[in-house]
Design a protein around this motif. Structure first.
Motif: not given
Length: 252
Positions: A68-88
């Motif tokens: 769930q944590m990673w799903a939330d990160i991918y949904e908003r596109g970044y984590d709390s450390h400024g790293n960007t995450y996105r999955m097409g």
């Protein structure tokens, strides 16, 4: 030092297994042929079973929380450390660059085909919406003479989507500007139609892409690949044509 919860649990498991696996050496049990400690061992087996079941449930909860944590990160596109995450939407782990390039070509081909297909009349006042998603698609609506090419870049780290045969009046606006020497030169800028087309092609390519934690502050680039959209203005096309003419002349 105070033991952690995990350490205490491991100690309890080891103690219970020691009780279960210990061979009875009591003389009375050996003489009677029946171990009077069997009840104790059975109780230890039940307790160990309950403890392991709790650990299994806890591990399952932890996996769900992490998912769930990673799903939330991918949904908003970044984590709390400024790293960007996105999955097409069309990204698949393990997919080869050739498969991704082929998918992009197929999507462009479908958009072009759908853009030329008239809506189907199904009855009085009824119009099929099957192709409506492409009705205002910049790819489908682009001039017919435009051609698209998709190729994999050197090193297999990028995909280039090229736009060829762009009608000058449709894609470019000529502006007369003064250069640093004071002379008049022509500068070409894109029309809004060409900008929209390039943005749509970029989104088609990015649908097959993923970002696994890029951070520009640390120069970390963790994308699956980079998408480039290439288009040449009339001045660049003229330079390329002249260069090719001279090259052929030298080879003749």
């Amino acid at each position: 030092m105070t033991k952690s919860k995990a350490s205490k649990t491991r100690t309890r498991i080891d103690a219970l297994r020691a009780v279960i696996e210990k061979e009875c050496t009591a003389p009375t049990c050996r003489e009677s042929g029946t171990c009077r400690h069997e009840g104790e061992k059975e109780a230890a087996r039940h307790m160990l079973s309950r403890l392991l079941e709790k650990l299994k449930d806890a591990a399952g909860d932890e996996r769900e929380e992490r998912a769930q944590m990673w799903a939330d990160i991918y949904e908003r596109g970044y984590d709390s450390h400024g790293n960007t995450y996105r999955m097409g939407a069309k990204y698949r782990s393990g997919q080869s660059m050739k498969e991704r390039a082929a998918g992009i070509r197929a999507d462009i081909k479908m958009a072009r085909k759908a853009g030329k297909t008239p809506l189907v009349q199904e009855g009085p006042g009824l119009v099929s919406q099957a192709l409506e998603t492409y009705r205002f698609d910049p790819i489908g609506e682009a001039p017919e003479q435009i051609k698209f090419r998709v190729r994999i870049g050197a090193g297999y780290g990028s995909i280039h989507i090229g736009i060829d045969n762009i009608p000058q009046e449709w894609g470019w606006i000529a502006e007369e500007v003064t250069d640093y020497k004071g002379g008049k030169v022509t500068r070409w800028r894109r029309t809004q139609a060409l900008k929209d087309l390039e943005a749509e092609l970029k989104s088609v390519g990015e649908a097959y892409n993923a970002d696994h934690g890029s951070n520009t502050m640390t120069d970390c680039f963790a994308k699956a690949f980079i998408v480039f959209v290439d288009s040449d203005d009339p001045e660049t096309l003229a330079w390329r044509a002249e260069y090719e003419r001279k090259r052929r002349g030298r080879r003749a």
